[in-house]
Design an enzyme around this catalytic site. Sequence first.
Site, PDB file in Angstrom:
ATOM      1  N   GLU A 196       0.813  -1.222   0.000  1.00  0.00           N
ATOM      2  CA  GLU A 196       0.000   0.000   0.000  1.00  0.00           C
ATOM      3  C   GLU A 196       0.845   1.270   0.000  1.00  0.00           C
ATOM      4  O   GLU A 196       0.573   2.217  -0.732  1.00  0.00           O
ATOM      5  CB  GLU A 196      -0.965   0.021   1.198  1.00  0.00           C
ATOM      6  CG  GLU A 196      -2.182  -0.892   1.033  1.00  0.00           C
ATOM      7  CD  GLU A 196      -1.920  -2.326   1.408  1.00  0.00           C
ATOM      8  OE1 GLU A 196      -0.806  -2.619   1.895  1.00  0.00           O
ATOM      9  OE2 GLU A 196      -2.821  -3.170   1.227  1.00  0.00           O
ATOM     10  N   HIS A 246     -10.600  -4.373  10.668  1.00  0.00           N
ATOM     11  CA  HIS A 246     -11.232  -4.222   9.348  1.00  0.00           C
ATOM     12  C   HIS A 246     -12.527  -3.425   9.408  1.00  0.00           C
ATOM     13  O   HIS A 246     -13.361  -3.528   8.524  1.00  0.00           O
ATOM     14  CB  HIS A 246     -11.530  -5.590   8.728  1.00  0.00           C
ATOM     15  CG  HIS A 246     -10.316  -6.303   8.241  1.00  0.00           C
ATOM     16  ND1 HIS A 246      -9.399  -6.877   9.081  1.00  0.00           N
ATOM     17  CD2 HIS A 246      -9.852  -6.538   6.987  1.00  0.00           C
ATOM     18  CE1 HIS A 246      -8.433  -7.434   8.381  1.00  0.00           C
ATOM     19  NE2 HIS A 246      -8.674  -7.245   7.105  1.00  0.00           N
TER      20      HIS A 246
END
Lengths: 327, 343
Positions: A61, A130
Amino acid sequence: MSRKIALRDAIREAMTEEMRRDENVFLMGEEVAEYNGAYKVSKGMLDEFGPQRVIDTPISELGFAGIGVGAAMNGLKPIIEFMTWNFAVLAFDQIVNNAAKTLSQSAGEFSCPIVFRGPSGSAGQLAQQHSQTFEAWIANCPGLKVISVSDPYGAKGLMKAAIRDPDPICIMESEVCYGDMGEVPEEEYLLKIGEAAVMREGTDVTIVSFNKMMKVAFAAATELAKEGIQAEVIDLRTIRPLDHETIVKSVKKTNRLVIVDESWPFAGVSSEITYVVQKYAFDHLDAPIIRVNAADTSLPYSAPYVDAYLPNAKKVIDAVKQVTYVK
Amino acid sequence: MTQLANKSKVKKSTSKKKFDKETYLKWYEMMLRIRRFEERTLMAYGQQQVRGFCHVYIGQEAIAAGLISAIRPEDAIVTAYRQHGLAISRGIGTKECMAELYGKKTGVVKGKGGSMHFFSKEKRFFGGNGIVGAQIPIGTGIAFAEKYKGTDNLCVTMFGDGAARQGALYESFNMAMTWKLPVLYICENNHYAMGTSVERTSNVHDLYKIGHAFEMPSEAVDGMSPESVHNALEKAAAHIRSGKGPYYLEIKTYRYKGHSVSDPAKYRTKEEVKEYKDQDPVKMTEAKILKDKIATPEEIATIKAAIKKEIEEAVKFAEESPLPSGDDIYEDNYLQKDYPFLT
């Protein structure tokens, strides 16, 4: 003419139309190409645009966010997809220290016209790492704009506007809304970034929300109507810059405000709204503003925790009854 | 093997290639310009005219020199905060650079960036990044854009030995090799990440070997001589321009001063500093020019006088330039003209 399409299709249409329009626009991220997107948002885009413009990345990322920033500084218009904003935390250096600050530290020599996008917030029993919302985190940072979408119409119009915008933009979507259907015009349209939308008119209370919490706001408004309470429901659509004028205008009419915000309460989006409303509509408030947030905790896995954690229609209805002094 | 002995193991240039007089004088003039600029910067910092974090390039000038002869003006370059010398070597004026250090409106970025953040679109200088290693993916992205647009340009992406330990480097190397991006990675290994030596932070002391994990062509280069820097860069650039993808050079160099102006560099021995000062690229190049009769002592004296004058004028320009008013603080945060800032 309009037709009903899913939110994921609206986002794809926006990206596809903009990529046809401007060859400098490209899509990069994990699983966006051959896998057709982790949530099928980019389905078919590899076939149309090829691997030069729809690019699968390794799980890096920080690296691919930075590649996007460099490409944007050098004349391209990247769309960087994060499989979820939870993973974008690894890329915050590039978003916050570089995308946001390039224009300022170069005194306007270099701009960074980039779109970072992906789902944010909880999506079932995904547990602590998450399930976070990022609107408030990112919107704190000058240099960035933050959009949070709730329906196909808003998502498409804002996505197209974001891709054309010269400033760096972060767009928050939701895994649980990708399948939501909504009316979207056949013909091209763009929505203005920084404008909230009154989605339901009402006279008794204003409910402000964004992203998937709009579903909660609508559900509460429907129930309240049965009891004779007419709620005006506003979808923020853009978090930064915040359209406080639309909120204040509504509060001046209803005199009461409930904010439904999946952000954590501390220094969240709801805090900012509360500030601007007390500043610009202090004399119009007939009750303290109440906010319904996610719990001030991490989100544990088991189902009862999810219920305890998230705003829901009942919590919103209770809040509305509090500000309208209805038992 | 002692630390010192390990550091000394620098491959010397073996190239027989001869450079012409013009090249030697260009190198010498640029290295001297950077040296004098940085010496004057330190003085101005001592006078509190220059503030904030300030990292000078003294000792590393041969790398900037090699860059001007081996790399094209169309090529992009991005680096970290020890950047004054590299910006000057790209052709950004010493006046604009000094004025920036003074925080003046006439600075290269109008007093908004300071010592760590110089930028010039015209000179293809992409900064000036203050976060260790952050420029590595950015340089990779600049190169990505060149490939996307189908140009022949490359992006020189520079970083220090400290940044070589950042995860961003490994992610970038991996993608650059996978996608064969036109990027020339240069590690300016001055042996110390602030006060921590290369030996104390990794089992791998030869930083060029990092590239091997990605099958990226990687070499160590003597960074005290413009000839060897030029030769390595020229070879790497040709490889990249042929479409074969990235190249990585670990250029072994030395900073004669501390990490920043506030660092007395007590973590180094006097012997070590002396060893590298004996290889001073400015002095060595001057000596070579005179010994090999590439130019006359009079020509050298003329260059010295011109540089002295240029730096004096840069300081005068910086001193006499106006400060920004501060009223334009909202400019250059968004390109959107009517952005509704919270006030």
